[in-house]
Design an enzyme around this catalytic site. Structure first.
Site, short mmCIF file in Angstrom:
data_model
loop_
_atom_site.label_atom_id
_atom_site.label_comp_id
_atom_site.label_asym_id
_atom_site.label_seq_id
_atom_site.Cartn_x
_atom_site.Cartn_y
_atom_site.Cartn_z
N HIS B 48 7.25 -2.93 14.25
CA HIS B 48 7.39 -3.55 15.72
C HIS B 48 7.52 -5.03 15.55
CE1 HIS B 48 7.26 -3.26 19.99
NE2 HIS B 48 6.42 -4.26 20.02
N GLU B 70 11.07 2.52 14.07
CA GLU B 70 10.08 2.26 14.93
C GLU B 70 9.91 3.68 15.82
OE1 GLU B 70 10.86 -0.51 17.90
OE2 GLU B 70 8.51 -0.81 18.53
N ASN B 425 3.58 2.56 -18.87
CA ASN B 425 3.13 3.20 -20.33
C ASN B 425 1.89 4.38 -20.26
OD1 ASN B 425 4.85 2.46 -22.58
ND2 ASN B 425 3.69 0.40 -22.68
#
Lengths: 120, 703
Positions: B48, B70, B425
């Site tokens: 918003h 929204e 990793n």
């Protein structure tokens, strides 16, 4: 000169509102949310409060309701900044005691025109 | 008044990016099927705010896109729409798209409209599908508009308005001023006002907070009804009112009615605004120069993105306090200087001590300003782990500890990529597939921990996983095969693990698109070394592994020990010094392949002769028993630096060699000493690598 409390959790909006109003000669204090605003309003009398609606900690509508309970703010104009898509917010705001609203998005001229209308 | 809105853009972008981070982490925490209203509310609020700001600062594409997001979030918040995994996913992707849009706006680049359209369609598909209460917001809007539409029959020609305005007794308690309404009406045109005071009570019944008057107003102007409605917009519920059109011939003579409707049909406020902008534009266009300047400033601000720091006011207050103290000390010293004689030397020393203390405190406060919580870096990992683990079919829980730990802003900026590599990793090589984990008697869900903490003058970041750990034999095999090492003998497990940081090392049997081709670990180490830090590895086969990164708290200032060799002065970072000793010649041995070593308690440590490494011609001594050995540690290994002498300890300001000169091997930077000369700051891990290159020669020479 009139002193205005500008409440918004968005820093850019706060800057824009204070910059515009200060440029027109008003004194502006800003607050980051309802809680902050309420504290500041208790310490100092403002001629006008402009508040955003959606904010963390305390939203604008609760802030308006809380302000109206304070003797000093019984008749003070309290404006909310709201989006067009939220007519129910306007109603909730009015029920809490809001004077009126400024519809977002607005530009500095519109803001100033509305503020002038309310507090001259 | 014209206000240059561009001046607020930088702040808008910063807070929008923060908002996106909030949205992202909120979405990642959201579980399909259950809606934590507080969580959704926070996400909604962020969206918003971005929408509101974007609208205000005229980034209409951003505003429009955010509006759709929204709407969806709003429906979720009200429980009108199910929180599905699909919806969360689409929202997450939308966050990415939005981030791109904002970055493009910030850099003054074109928005990738195609990507935006695709994502918007995705959102709209969700919005239109399985409508629990679809489009209700939109419906509401249209009804409101319909209601407000003027109810005048087109053929009737309106010449004036009759307005009855009867405020309720509570109108003042909403902060509204009834006279404002009348004032605004009078701005539309000529008005005739009749006040009705019939409701005014007797003096003893009079309530000062109540309002008793009402009015009948005639507006002698043919404006649109909407314009009048707008004036009453705020007080609709606090008054009874009637707005009645007076048509031509319908009412008593209104003299100035001949105005054609078209001219006045626009809402008055709108007209005013347009006039003002119309006036402003030529005014702004006239002086040709300011415009390009403003534009340059704007793009400068945009390009310099991330150049500003938001600082806690408490930090600034403490800074101002310090400066105050400093000013007092300075004036005290100034007074002391007037008519100074030797009897006041003690006072002077005391004053200088105070000055030094205050300067140090001030410096610490300034450093504090650059400190940001590591959460700025950590915040991207939930998303990364979420995306990658689902891609690989692994189940992984990410735990982050110590997110509030503060580190220097430069570290925040530079540590992100190495950390991403290390976490990837762990995800890829460390954590096993759920089935393998179950077979090994471990919970199917793997765990990766990101831990940040302060230890001494360092910040320590650990990446721990409970995966399979490093495969010692496989690393050795690979290292021999790739020629990273030539001899596997007498290497400790730890030293073997560290081989993965050597260039061109990869143990992945298959190169996956997650952790890539193993080009990374040496780069990771280099990046961390560049930040003045070190990296270590721990592994427990079958139980997991840990990478431990140590970084200095700040990159601008360093506690250093100055040493000298010949005429040169060097700075050794204090944190890397373990002790300084004097050794006898018989404590030093030559070891094949390792060069000169000395025994310190139970360890054999290599000796690095600084005068040899840096080619200093006239050291005070080359006899090991006449100089000093400074025992230092870097990247988990220790060595002794052979130097002439220790000088003093002090804080030094680090100056970059790369920017001012060029990269110097074995040095991480330089500093300016009190006498104005320049000293190199030694980079211990780099120095050890450098020394290795010299060792064969040294060995030959001594042998």
């Amino acid at each position: 000169m009139a002193t205005i409390l500008a409440v918004d959790d968005s820093a850019s909006m706060r800057q824009m509102v204070s910059f515009t109003l200060k440029g027109a000669g008003y004194e502006v204090i800003d607050a980051v949310d309802g809680v902050d605003a309420l504290n500041k309003a208790k310490q100092q009398a403002f001629n006008l409060v402009i508040t955003d609606v959606n904010m963390p900690n305390m939203d604008g509508i609760t802030l308006i309701a809380e302000l109206r309970k304070l003797p000093n703010y019984k008749f003070t104009p309290l404006l909310m900044l709201t989006t067009e898509s939220a007519p129910e917010k306007k109603q909730a705001g009015k029920a809490a005691g809001a004077t009126g609203w400024i519809v977002k998005p607005f530009n500095p001229d519109q803001l100033l025109a509305t503020v002038k209308k309310v507090i001259g | 008044m014209t206000i240059d809105m561009a001046q607020f853009h930088q702040v808008f972008f910063e807070e929008s990016f923060e908002g996106l981070d909030i949205m992202e982490s909120g979405l990642l925490d959201m579980e399909p099927g259950q809606a934590d209203s507080e969580e959704i509310n926070a996400i909604f609020r962020a969206a918003h705010s971005i929408k509101g700001g974007a609208g205000t600062f005229s980034f209409m594409d951003v505003a429009n896109f955010t509006h759709v997001m929204e709407t969806l979030l709003d429906e979720m918040r009200d429980g009108r729409r199910q929180v599905t995994a699909k919806a969360i996913d689409v929202l997450l992707k939308s966050v990415d798209v939005l981030r791109h849009m904002l970055t493009s706006c910030q850099d003054d680049e074109e928005i990738d409209q195609a990507a935006v359209a695709v994502q918007k369609a995705e959102l709209e598909r969700i919005l239109s599908g399985s409508a629990d209460d679809a489009g209700s917001a939109a419906q509401q809007e249209t009804t409101v508009e319909a209601e407000a539409a003027p109810e005048i029959k087109a053929e009737e020609r309106i010449v004036a308005w009759k307005i009855v305005f009867n405020p309720h007794d509570n109108i003042l308690r909403t902060g509204n001023d009834p006279y404002r309404i009348i004032r605004e009406l009078s701005e539309l045109g000529d008005i005739e006002v009749q006040c009705d005071a019939a409701q005014l009570p007797e003096m003893e019944d009079y309530e000062v907070e109540d309002f008793y008057l009402s009015w009948e107003i005639k507006l002698n102007k043919a404006v649109e009804q909407q314009t009048i409605n707008d004036i009453f917009d705020w007080v609709e519920d606090e008054c009874d009112m009637a707005i009645v059109p007076i048509t031509e011939g319908g009412s008593a003579a209104v003299v100035d009615t001949a105005l054609p409707l078209a001219e006045t049909s626009k809402p008055a406020t709108g007209t005013q605004l347009q006039d003002e902008t119309a006036q402003d534009e030529p005014a702004a266009a006239l002086p040709a120069k300011p415009q390009p300047v403003a534009k340059a400033a704007k793009s400068g601000a945009a390009k310099g993105g991330g150049g500003s720091i938001r600082v806690d006011t408490a930090k600034i207050d403490s800074l101002i306090n310090m400066v105050g103290e400093l000013v007092i000390t300075q004036s005290m010293l100034g007074m002391l200087g007037e008519g100074f004689n030797m009897s006041r030397v003690e006072k002077l020393i005391e004053g200088l001590g105070q000055l030094e203390r205050h300067t140090r405190e001030l410096q610490e406060s300034v450093m504090q300003i650059r400190m940001l919580p590591i959460s700025f870096t950590f915040s991207r990992f939930p998303r990364l782990v979420h995306d990658l683990s689902s891609k690989m079919g692994k189940s992984i829980e990410l735990e982050m500890i110590g997110e509030d730990t503060e580190v220097d802003k430069t570290v925040i900026e530079k540590i992100g990529d190495p950390l991403v590599h290390l976490v990837r990793n762990s995800l890829d090589h460390g954590i096993e597939m759920p089935a393998d984990r179950a077979a090994a008697g471990k919970p199917e869900t793997g765990k990766i921990q990101l831990i940040a903490s302060h230890k001494g003058g360092n910040i320590v970041i650990e990446i721990r996983d409970d995966g399979r750990g490093l495969n010692r034999d496989k690393i050795l095999e690979k290292a021999l095969e790739k020629g990273v090492i030539s001899d596997a003998a007498n290497l400790s497990d730890k030293q073997i693990y560290e081989l993965i940081f050597e260039a061109g090392f990869s143990t992945a049997d298959q190169v996956s698109d997650v952790s890539g081709r193993g080009v990374g670990m040496d780069v990771v180490r280099r990046n961390i070394n560049e930040l003045g830090g070190g990296i270590e590895i721990e592994s427990d086969p079958g139980k997991g592994s840990a990478i431990i990164i140590r970084l200095p708290l700040t990159l601008a200032i360093l506690d250093g020990q100055s040493i000298n060799v010949g005429e040169e002065t060097y700075i050794v970072p204090l944190v890397s010094i373990i002790e300084s000793i004097q050794v006898r010649a018989d404590m030093v041995n030559m070891v094949a392949g390792k060069g000169e070593t000395f025994k310190l308690r139970d360890e054999y440590l290599p000796v690095i002769r600084l005068h040899e490494v840096f080619g200093i011609k006239n050291p005070k001594t080359t006899n090991i028993s006449e100089g000093l050995l400074v025992v230092v540690e870097g990247d988990g290994s220790k060595c002794g630096l052979f130097v002439d002498d220790l000088l003093g300890q002090h804080q030094v300001v680090i100056k970059s060699l790369e920017t001012n000169y060029k990269k110097v091997e074995g040095a991480s930077g330089a500093t300016i000493l009190g006498d104005g000369s320049v000293a190199l700051i030694l980079d211990i891990p780099d120095l050890m690598r450098l020394a290795k290159k010299y060792q064969p020669a040294q060995f030959l020479k001594s042998a």
